[in-house]
Structure formats: C-alpha cells, structure tokens
Design an enzyme around this catalytic site. Sequence first.
Site, PDB file in Angstrom:
ATOM      1  N   CYS A  81      28.149  29.140 123.543  1.00 40.11           N
ATOM      2  CA  CYS A  81      29.048  28.513 124.522  1.00 40.11           C
ATOM      3  C   CYS A  81      29.052  29.305 125.822  1.00 40.11           C
ATOM      4  O   CYS A  81      29.426  28.787 126.865  1.00 40.11           O
ATOM      5  CB  CYS A  81      30.443  28.307 123.963  1.00 40.11           C
ATOM      6  SG  CYS A  81      30.994  29.586 122.886  1.00 40.11           S
ATOM      7  N   GLU A 139      38.498  26.026 121.600  1.00 37.22           N
ATOM      8  CA  GLU A 139      37.423  26.681 122.362  1.00 37.22           C
ATOM      9  C   GLU A 139      36.262  25.712 122.396  1.00 37.22           C
ATOM     10  O   GLU A 139      35.688  25.402 121.353  1.00 37.22           O
ATOM     11  CB  GLU A 139      36.965  27.955 121.650  1.00 37.22           C
ATOM     12  CG  GLU A 139      37.769  29.180 121.968  1.00 37.22           C
ATOM     13  CD  GLU A 139      37.781  29.511 123.436  1.00 37.22           C
ATOM     14  OE1 GLU A 139      38.838  29.951 123.891  1.00 37.22           O
ATOM     15  OE2 GLU A 139      36.763  29.302 124.127  1.00 37.22           O
ATOM     16  N   GLY A 158      34.219  24.285 118.970  1.00 34.53           N
ATOM     17  CA  GLY A 158      33.179  23.267 118.820  1.00 34.53           C
ATOM     18  C   GLY A 158      33.070  22.428 120.077  1.00 34.53           C
ATOM     19  O   GLY A 158      33.365  22.895 121.188  1.00 34.53           O
ATOM     20  N   SER A 159      32.691  21.176 119.901  1.00 31.44           N
ATOM     21  CA  SER A 159      32.414  20.318 121.047  1.00 31.44           C
ATOM     22  C   SER A 159      33.698  19.813 121.704  1.00 31.44           C
ATOM     23  O   SER A 159      34.766  19.751 121.072  1.00 31.44           O
ATOM     24  CB  SER A 159      31.577  19.123 120.596  1.00 31.44           C
ATOM     25  OG  SER A 159      32.321  18.344 119.689  1.00 31.44           O
ATOM     26  N   GLU A 208      26.934  20.361 129.509  1.00 32.39           N
ATOM     27  CA  GLU A 208      26.483  21.352 128.533  1.00 32.39           C
ATOM     28  C   GLU A 208      25.333  20.771 127.713  1.00 32.39           C
ATOM     29  O   GLU A 208      25.468  19.697 127.145  1.00 32.39           O
ATOM     30  CB  GLU A 208      27.631  21.756 127.610  1.00 32.39           C
ATOM     31  CG  GLU A 208      27.237  22.868 126.663  1.00 32.39           C
ATOM     32  CD  GLU A 208      28.400  23.375 125.832  1.00 32.39           C
ATOM     33  OE1 GLU A 208      29.056  22.551 125.178  1.00 32.39           O
ATOM     34  OE2 GLU A 208      28.640  24.593 125.830  1.00 32.39           O
ATOM     35  N   VAL A 240      35.122  16.595 119.899  1.00 36.60           N
ATOM     36  CA  VAL A 240      35.907  16.827 118.677  1.00 36.60           C
ATOM     37  C   VAL A 240      37.191  17.599 119.011  1.00 36.60           C
ATOM     38  O   VAL A 240      38.249  17.326 118.432  1.00 36.60           O
ATOM     39  CB  VAL A 240      35.054  17.553 117.602  1.00 36.60           C
ATOM     40  CG1 VAL A 240      35.907  17.908 116.387  1.00 36.60           C
ATOM     41  CG2 VAL A 240      33.886  16.671 117.183  1.00 36.60           C
ATOM     42  N   GLY A 241      37.113  18.509 119.963  1.00 37.11           N
ATOM     43  CA  GLY A 241      38.319  19.239 120.371  1.00 37.11           C
ATOM     44  C   GLY A 241      39.434  18.290 120.800  1.00 37.11           C
ATOM     45  O   GLY A 241      40.613  18.494 120.510  1.00 37.11           O
ATOM     46  N   LYS A 260      37.352  25.470 107.263  1.00 36.06           N
ATOM     47  CA  LYS A 260      36.321  24.440 107.101  1.00 36.06           C
ATOM     48  C   LYS A 260      35.158  24.861 107.996  1.00 36.06           C
ATOM     49  O   LYS A 260      35.197  24.672 109.209  1.00 36.06           O
ATOM     50  CB  LYS A 260      36.874  23.075 107.533  1.00 36.06           C
ATOM     51  CG  LYS A 260      36.192  21.877 106.873  1.00 36.06           C
ATOM     52  CD  LYS A 260      34.718  21.747 107.156  1.00 36.06           C
ATOM     53  CE  LYS A 260      34.412  21.140 108.497  1.00 36.06           C
ATOM     54  NZ  LYS A 260      32.945  21.107 108.764  1.00 36.06           N
TER      55      LYS A 260
END
Length: 500
Positions: free
Chosen positions: A289, A255, A233-234, A390, A237-238, A180
Amino acid sequence: MATSVAPRVFKNFINGEWVESRSGKAYENRNPANTDELVGMFVSSTSEDVDAAVDAAKEAYKKWRLVPAPKRAEILFRAAELLVQRKEEYSKDMTREMGKVLAETRGDVQEAIDMTYYMAGEGRRLFGQTTPSELPNKFAMSVRQSIGVCGMITPWNFPMAIPSWKMTPALISGNTVVLKPAEDTPLSSYHLVQVLAEAGIPPGVVNIVSGDGPGAGAPLAASEDVPVVSFTGSTAVGRLIAQACAPTFKHCSLEMGGKNIIVVMDDANLDLAVDGAVWGGFGTTGQRCTAASRVAVHKSIYHEFVSRFVDRVKALRVGNGLDSATDMGPCINEQQLKTVMDYVEIGKNEGAKLLTGGNRLDSGIHLKGWFHAPTIFGDCSPQMRIAQEEIFGPVVSVIPIDSFEQGIEVANGVPYGLSASIYTRNVNQAFAATRDLYTGIVYVNAPTIGAETHLPFGGTKQTGNGHREAAIAAIDFFSEWKTIYIDYSDKLQRAQIDNN
Ligand code: ADP
C-alpha cells in the site's frame, strides 16, 4: 489441540482447538510462482463458524481483561521468541504462498517479531494520566480500558506483519480476537496464531477462521458481539466494512489504498534516488500500500534520471522468490495480474510512453506463475488514470515537473494520502516538503516504503478513516479512555461552580 506440525488441511482455531468448518468444504492455497505447487488446503468458513469463534472470544474476554497486563505481556514475549526461532521456516512458507522474495518475507516475519516485542513492552506501561482536580480533596486520573472482541480482516501482501499489527496491541490492551486472514495467504497468519497458542494464550482469546470475504469476513464485521473491527485491504471492501459498522457505531479502523510518490528534485543525489525508485516501485512486485507507483522528476534532470531508472529496472530478475537470484516475484493471483495488464493498456491508450516492460511473462521459468515484467511509463501527466489510481503491481508512472511547488501539488493531487518522499539536498526544501505533503508518512532521501513498528502507520484522505496502526497509536485504537474522579472531601463539590 495446537500442534507444531502443520496438517495438510488447515482448520479453524476456535476456543483453543483446531476444528473443522461447518461447511465441510476447503479451498486450495497455491504458490503464485508455480501454480502446480499446493501450499495447503484451508477450510471455507461460514457465518456459523464465525459465530462460534465470536462466542468463544466473548466468553474468554471475561477473564482475559482481568489478567494483569504484564502477565499478558509475558505470553506475547514468548510468542516473539518462538517467531525468532522459526523465522527462516515461516519466511520460506510465506514466499511459497505469497510470492515475494525471501529477503522480504524475512522482513515480514521480522516486523511481526518487532511488533510483538514492542507490545509486550507496553504491558508494563499502558500509561494513563493523573492531573490535579480543580476542586480541593479530589483526585483525577484517566486509565485505558479494554473493549471486547476485536474482529480483524487482513490482506495478503503482509500476511504475518499486518495480523501482528492488529492482534498484539488488541491483546495487550485486554481484548480478545477473531482473525479472518486473506484467502490467498492464510498459512502465515496461522503460523502467528500457532506461536501465540504455544506461548500460552488461553483458549478463546485468539481465534482464526479462514475463508473468503463475503462468506467469513462479512459476518465477522456485522456480528453484534464484535464492537471493534480492524480492516486492511481495498477501498471498495473498506467502504462495505464501514457500512457494516455504522448502525451500531462499532469502532472501525480502515487502512486502504495509496498512490504514493517519490519527488526527485534537481539537486538530488541521482544514484540514491534511482535506488529508492527501484526499491519503492518494484519491491514486493509493487504490491504494497506504500509502493512508490509515481515518481515526479524535475525537468532539468528528467532524462538522466529516467535513463538510469530504466536501465536498472530492465536488469531486475523476475522469478520464484525462493531462488536467491530473484529480485522480484509474481503477482499474487490471476486477478491481480489481469488488473496490472488492464492498467498497462489504459496507460498506452492515455498516451503515456512505455519505457520498459508492459507484458506478462509466461514462458520458461515463468510458465506456471502470475508474472508480469517490471513496467515504467514516462511522460505521464498527473491526471492520467495510471497516475491517479492504485494499480498494486509492478507499474510506475514517471511525471515531469518544473518546480518544487508543482512537485507538492502533484504529490497531493490524488484521492489517497499514505506515503510520500522527496529526494533533495536542500534542507529548506526538505523541511517545507515534510510540512506540505499531506500524507500520513513522509520520507526524505528514502523511498516511500519501510515503516518501523514503533511509529504510527496510516494515511490521510481516502487511505483511511483517521486511525493509525502500530506504535502507541494502535493502543489508542484498541482501548478506550476511562476518566476517574475520586472525591475525598466528604461533601458535595460541584465542578465549575464551587471552585472560585
Ligand atoms: P485485496 O485487493 O488486497 O485482495 P480485499 O479488500 O479484496 O483486498 O481483501 C482484503 C480482505 O478483506 C481479505 O481478507 C478479504 O477476504 C476480505 N473481504 C473481501 N470482501 C469482503 C467483504 N464483503 N466483507 C468482509 N471482508 C471482505
């Protein structure tokens, strides 16, 4: 059937065919440097589409896991060759959908090429161990085994490289894949799937479903038939992905964020350090990142460093990444630009000194895009939000330090631990830094960005959950060890009991 001519509406690739979404809906992918330009339409997938892709991958797994790894490797090798041939075309498409300059999108495609060749090479290794048994007439070994369907959810900043980091080690290890891609940059991920299809990947072994996170990503992470989930991703969401994986103990690789630092010591080569800070902070518009969003500078050279750094950053040309005169492209979308602008206000309110930039660019060549001026804050304290959180944009916070020890303390004093760098000509200090910086990646006399595919990639603390991507570390994630004992003594031998 796979075709090499890109259709205007890009469909899902499921079981070897390009198919519509059950939703019947599609969304627009627009160029962040010029929102008048429509890059393509991509279908908005639903959980039904995800289920269809997972079913195809589950069925295909039965045969794919038994294909000898060197044969799997031949397909990857051919895919890498196709990427080499199409590098320029795919790089241009990536700049159109993602915004980073052409030199960098060429680097992104090259990273996919490097990773695909590397993993093709692994097809003739995938080494396990043999070791003596503690008992006579008994053989002991360990082999890698595949796991099953791997769900992959990827971000927009490296739209081909990151999917390649995940797909190629999964495939060489004998797993099948449902990808995805990020909603902002699906085209580059499609190109990668396209070359795999043309290289002969069997139907169902690689599937792609486009769509947004809650609609298509969440059902993939939650699917009962997906035992492995790999996410980049963020942090927010992780966390959701980890929660979705927890009830059935899925293997889950995350990650996420970084707040990376360059430490510039008083004996550093200042020109080199300025070069590194410009590239590390503003390459990819700071949307990596591993971006060097903090620079800690020894007080005795602080003013000299800052004045050179600001001069260089003021001269950066911001614009469309396809224009060879451009140094820095736009932010990926309106939301990301807004985040950057919010952090600029936060920095000002916290009392950081705005040294250059600090504003959106929205006239002339910037009228139709999500551009922000490259921005430097000076005299930052390590605890300011702009020095802790971040931002993922072209904003760098410069922090004065008194000593090496303070540099290490500042470097480690954030919730993340991805990449850190030190500029010094003192070999003792350099080695001490490589030992004491608690990050997954450390550079000496080079900026925080620039990972190579044959070395592990990932971070400590809240950057990840302990896994690494790339290199053999990726194979470790996408395979499981199976330990095999073969007793040829023809009698019952009891380990730990009969061996004395
Ligand atoms: P970014 O800030 O880089 O856009 P996100 O974490 O929002 O990072 O997105 C990374 C990937 O995660 C994208 O492919 C996105 O669609 C997906 N995603 C977003 N929300 C969810 C969710 N609730 N469940 C699963 N995937 C999601």
